[in-house]
Design a protein around this motif. Structure first.
Motif, PDB file in Angstrom:
ATOM      1  N   ASP A 139      16.186  13.116   8.725  1.00  0.00           N
ATOM      2  CA  ASP A 139      16.252  13.544   7.323  1.00  0.00           C
ATOM      3  C   ASP A 139      15.851  12.455   6.344  1.00  0.00           C
ATOM      4  O   ASP A 139      16.056  12.599   5.137  1.00  0.00           O
ATOM      5  N   CYS A 140      15.246  11.365   6.821  1.00  0.00           N
ATOM      6  CA  CYS A 140      14.926  10.240   5.950  1.00  0.00           C
ATOM      7  C   CYS A 140      13.662  10.446   5.132  1.00  0.00           C
ATOM      8  O   CYS A 140      13.410   9.699   4.185  1.00  0.00           O
ATOM      9  N   ALA A 141      12.862  11.441   5.442  1.00  0.00           N
ATOM     10  CA  ALA A 141      11.561  11.622   4.804  1.00  0.00           C
ATOM     11  C   ALA A 141      11.585  11.585   3.274  1.00  0.00           C
ATOM     12  O   ALA A 141      10.713  10.973   2.665  1.00  0.00           O
ATOM     13  N   PRO A 142      12.566  12.194   2.611  1.00  0.00           N
ATOM     14  CA  PRO A 142      12.528  12.179   1.152  1.00  0.00           C
ATOM     15  C   PRO A 142      12.686  10.791   0.528  1.00  0.00           C
ATOM     16  O   PRO A 142      12.239  10.566  -0.589  1.00  0.00           O
ATOM     17  N   THR A 143      13.308   9.868   1.221  1.00  0.00           N
ATOM     18  CA  THR A 143      13.533   8.544   0.641  1.00  0.00           C
ATOM     19  C   THR A 143      12.631   7.471   1.223  1.00  0.00           C
ATOM     20  O   THR A 143      12.683   6.328   0.785  1.00  0.00           O
ATOM     21  N   LEU A 144      11.792   7.799   2.202  1.00  0.00           N
ATOM     22  CA  LEU A 144      10.950   6.804   2.870  1.00  0.00           C
ATOM     23  C   LEU A 144       9.479   7.088   2.594  1.00  0.00           C
ATOM     24  O   LEU A 144       8.971   8.154   2.915  1.00  0.00           O
ATOM     25  N   THR A 145       8.823   6.101   2.017  1.00  0.00           N
ATOM     26  CA  THR A 145       7.394   6.166   1.728  1.00  0.00           C
ATOM     27  C   THR A 145       6.735   4.998   2.437  1.00  0.00           C
ATOM     28  O   THR A 145       7.328   3.918   2.530  1.00  0.00           O
ATOM     29  N   VAL A 146       5.534   5.198   2.948  1.00  0.00           N
ATOM     30  CA  VAL A 146       4.840   4.116   3.634  1.00  0.00           C
ATOM     31  C   VAL A 146       3.426   3.952   3.095  1.00  0.00           C
ATOM     32  O   VAL A 146       2.807   4.909   2.626  1.00  0.00           O
ATOM     33  N   LEU A 147       2.957   2.715   3.200  1.00  0.00           N
ATOM     34  CA  LEU A 147       1.589   2.381   2.807  1.00  0.00           C
ATOM     35  C   LEU A 147       0.996   1.479   3.877  1.00  0.00           C
ATOM     36  O   LEU A 147       1.447   0.353   4.057  1.00  0.00           O
ATOM     37  N   ASP A 148       0.021   2.011   4.603  1.00  0.00           N
ATOM     38  CA  ASP A 148      -0.705   1.213   5.582  1.00  0.00           C
ATOM     39  C   ASP A 148      -1.821   0.461   4.859  1.00  0.00           C
ATOM     40  O   ASP A 148      -2.623   1.068   4.139  1.00  0.00           O
ATOM     41  N   VAL A 149      -1.871  -0.840   5.057  1.00  0.00           N
ATOM     42  CA  VAL A 149      -2.897  -1.671   4.436  1.00  0.00           C
ATOM     43  C   VAL A 149      -4.026  -1.852   5.444  1.00  0.00           C
ATOM     44  O   VAL A 149      -3.822  -2.418   6.519  1.00  0.00           O
ATOM     45  N   HIS A 150      -5.191  -1.346   5.079  1.00  0.00           N
ATOM     46  CA  HIS A 150      -6.349  -1.366   5.970  1.00  0.00           C
ATOM     47  C   HIS A 150      -7.204  -2.603   5.716  1.00  0.00           C
ATOM     48  O   HIS A 150      -7.149  -3.184   4.626  1.00  0.00           O
ATOM     49  N   PRO A 151      -8.004  -3.003   6.709  1.00  0.00           N
ATOM     50  CA  PRO A 151      -8.902  -4.139   6.507  1.00  0.00           C
ATOM     51  C   PRO A 151      -9.775  -3.909   5.273  1.00  0.00           C
ATOM     52  O   PRO A 151     -10.220  -2.799   5.006  1.00  0.00           O
ATOM     53  N   GLY A 152      -9.977  -4.942   4.524  1.00  0.00           N
ATOM     54  CA  GLY A 152     -10.791  -4.828   3.318  1.00  0.00           C
ATOM     55  C   GLY A 152      -9.978  -4.594   2.059  1.00  0.00           C
ATOM     56  O   GLY A 152     -10.490  -4.757   0.951  1.00  0.00           O
ATOM     57  N   MET A 153      -8.721  -4.176   2.190  1.00  0.00           N
ATOM     58  CA  MET A 153      -7.879  -4.006   1.006  1.00  0.00           C
ATOM     59  C   MET A 153      -7.435  -5.381   0.521  1.00  0.00           C
ATOM     60  O   MET A 153      -7.128  -6.263   1.310  1.00  0.00           O
ATOM     61  N   CYS A 154      -7.407  -5.538  -0.793  1.00  0.00           N
ATOM     62  CA  CYS A 154      -6.911  -6.777  -1.381  1.00  0.00           C
ATOM     63  C   CYS A 154      -5.556  -6.490  -2.033  1.00  0.00           C
ATOM     64  O   CYS A 154      -5.115  -5.341  -2.099  1.00  0.00           O
ATOM     65  N   ALA A 155      -4.909  -7.534  -2.520  1.00  0.00           N
ATOM     66  CA  ALA A 155      -3.582  -7.371  -3.135  1.00  0.00           C
ATOM     67  C   ALA A 155      -3.640  -6.413  -4.327  1.00  0.00           C
ATOM     68  O   ALA A 155      -2.696  -5.642  -4.546  1.00  0.00           O
ATOM     69  N   ASP A 156      -4.738  -6.427  -5.080  1.00  0.00           N
ATOM     70  CA  ASP A 156      -4.884  -5.483  -6.196  1.00  0.00           C
ATOM     71  C   ASP A 156      -4.864  -4.039  -5.695  1.00  0.00           C
ATOM     72  O   ASP A 156      -4.228  -3.175  -6.294  1.00  0.00           O
ATOM     73  N   ASP A 157      -5.586  -3.788  -4.593  1.00  0.00           N
ATOM     74  CA  ASP A 157      -5.624  -2.439  -4.017  1.00  0.00           C
ATOM     75  C   ASP A 157      -4.238  -2.001  -3.545  1.00  0.00           C
ATOM     76  O   ASP A 157      -3.838  -0.857  -3.744  1.00  0.00           O
ATOM     77  N   VAL A 158      -3.520  -2.925  -2.932  1.00  0.00           N
ATOM     78  CA  VAL A 158      -2.172  -2.621  -2.447  1.00  0.00           C
ATOM     79  C   VAL A 158      -1.256  -2.302  -3.612  1.00  0.00           C
ATOM     80  O   VAL A 158      -0.511  -1.304  -3.580  1.00  0.00           O
ATOM     81  N   GLU A 159      -1.306  -3.110  -4.644  1.00  0.00           N
ATOM     82  CA  GLU A 159      -0.467  -2.873  -5.826  1.00  0.00           C
ATOM     83  C   GLU A 159      -0.774  -1.510  -6.443  1.00  0.00           C
ATOM     84  O   GLU A 159       0.145  -0.733  -6.745  1.00  0.00           O
ATOM     85  N   THR A 160      -2.039  -1.205  -6.611  1.00  0.00           N
ATOM     86  CA  THR A 160      -2.443   0.066  -7.216  1.00  0.00           C
ATOM     87  C   THR A 160      -1.973   1.253  -6.378  1.00  0.00           C
ATOM     88  O   THR A 160      -1.403   2.221  -6.904  1.00  0.00           O
ATOM     89  N   ALA A 161      -2.191   1.184  -5.069  1.00  0.00           N
ATOM     90  CA  ALA A 161      -1.779   2.278  -4.178  1.00  0.00           C
ATOM     91  C   ALA A 161      -0.261   2.425  -4.164  1.00  0.00           C
ATOM     92  O   ALA A 161       0.264   3.549  -4.193  1.00  0.00           O
TER      93      ALA A 161
END
Length: 132
Positions: A26-48
């Motif tokens: 039942d954790c789905a509503p409170t758990l969000t994930v972001l996979d960082v792919h090759p080529g992403m920079c810190a700006d891209d991570v922050e924006t996503a």
């Protein structure tokens, strides 16, 4: 109740979500994930990450990242503030401990519980000999 965001090198964030859902279905509503792919920079991570957080509509977040100083963490640190706590070194014990206490603790206490889970999750069998 704070939401939880895991930001890690792909595919670790998604894999941790699968592990979490295996034990806490039942954790789905409170758990969000972001996979960082090759080529992403810190700006891209922050924006996503900001887009994911806005979509969830929750003001308080505990953000767990994999490696301090790496791109996922560097992007996450830009989110840190009064309502966003960032911890690095995410592991299954850290995640499970966080999910166990997610509904009962304010953000700072939840962060403490997460760190306790990480620390207590590391054991050596047999015990390591003392430093000489």
């Amino acid at each position: 109740m704070p939401n939880l965001l895991v930001i890690a090198h792909a595919p670790l964030a998604s894999a941790l979500r699968q592990v979490a859902e295996h034990t806490f279905p039942d954790c789905a509503p409170t758990l969000t994930v972001l996979d960082v792919h090759p080529g992403m920079c810190a700006d891209d991570v922050e924006t996503a990450a900001r887009a994911l957080m806005e979509k969830a509509g929750q003001p308080e977040w505990l953000v767990l990242t994999d490696v301090f100083g790496a791109t996922p963490c560097n992007g996450a640190l830009r989110l840190a503030g009064e309502q966003v706590q960032v911890l690095s070194g995410v592991s299954v014990p850290m995640l499970w401990r966080t999910l166990c206490y997610a509904g009962r603790n304010p953000l700072t206490e939840l962060a403490r519980r997460a760190v306790q889970g990480a620390v207590s999750g590391v054991t050596a069998t047999p015990p390591l000999p003392p430093d000489e």
